[in-house]
Design a protein around this motif. Structure first.
Motif: not given
Length: 204
Positions: A28-30, A35-41, A113-114, A119-120
């Protein structure tokens, strides 16, 4: 689950839970720092939950089938299962349930997530999935066979995350997979060539 066989070290339940939970905090800190975009749902809450459960059961069933193919896995896989059994048998069902949940949440925050997310954003989806999966396998390295199994699971989870765009889905998939794996190992140890304490005393 990144925890290995720590029976000899006598790691306490609280320490085990803290270690596993710390992985998620690190991930989560990473995500926040870079500022890594997370695709959640992705497909939504309930589809993510349902697909995660079904996917976990299917993945574990596939692994069980593969272990029945003679010569596919080296013999040292049984030793790894014995070590995991010795580790898991030291903890209560509630602790194992919490460890599985923390592994699903924490490790997916970090690796999908991180790491995969970063990398993506800087490479491509194939490179991101491959690199994150190999790193996932290396973190779980206790033998080359176990590394291959963990990397394979990472490839599945990474591909599902890239396709579904749901971190929740792979969290559920991972957590339920660990729950099924631990339940089957402790309930049916003979499936994996594991010698229980009762069987050891019988042969002594």
């Amino acid at each position: 689950m990144a925890l290995r066989n720590r029976r000899k070290s006598g790691i306490s339940p609280n320490a085990a839970l803290l270690f596993q939970g710390g992985i998620g905090v690190f991930g989560l800190i990473g995500i926040l720092v870079f500022g890594i975009p997370v695709l959640l749902l992705g497909p939504g809450l309930w589809p993510s939950l349902a697909y995660g459960v079904v996917g976990a059961a299917g993945t574990y069933a596939l692994l069980l089938l593969l272990t029945q193919i003679p010569g596919l896995f080296p013999g040292n896989l049984e030793r790894q299962m014995q070590g995991l059994y010795d580790f898991a048998s030291n903890y209560s069902p509630m602790v194992l349930l919490l460890l599985s949940l923390l592994a699903g949440i924490g490790e997916e925050l970090l690796f999908r997530g991180a790491v995969q997310g970063w990398l993506m954003a800087h490479t491509g989806p194939v490179t991101a999935v491959l690199a994150a999966s190999v790193l996932f396998g290396l973190v779980h390295y206790i033998s080359f066979t176990y590394f291959l199994v963990a990397t394979g699971l990472g490839l599945i989870l990474g591909s599902v995350y890239a396709y579904s765009e749901s971190l929740l889905l792979v969290m559920v998939w991972h957590a339920v997979y660990d729950m099924i794996a631990l339940f089957c190992l402790l309930r049916f140890p003979s499936w994996f060539g594991v010698t229980t304490a009762d069987r050891r005393r019988f042969h002594e």
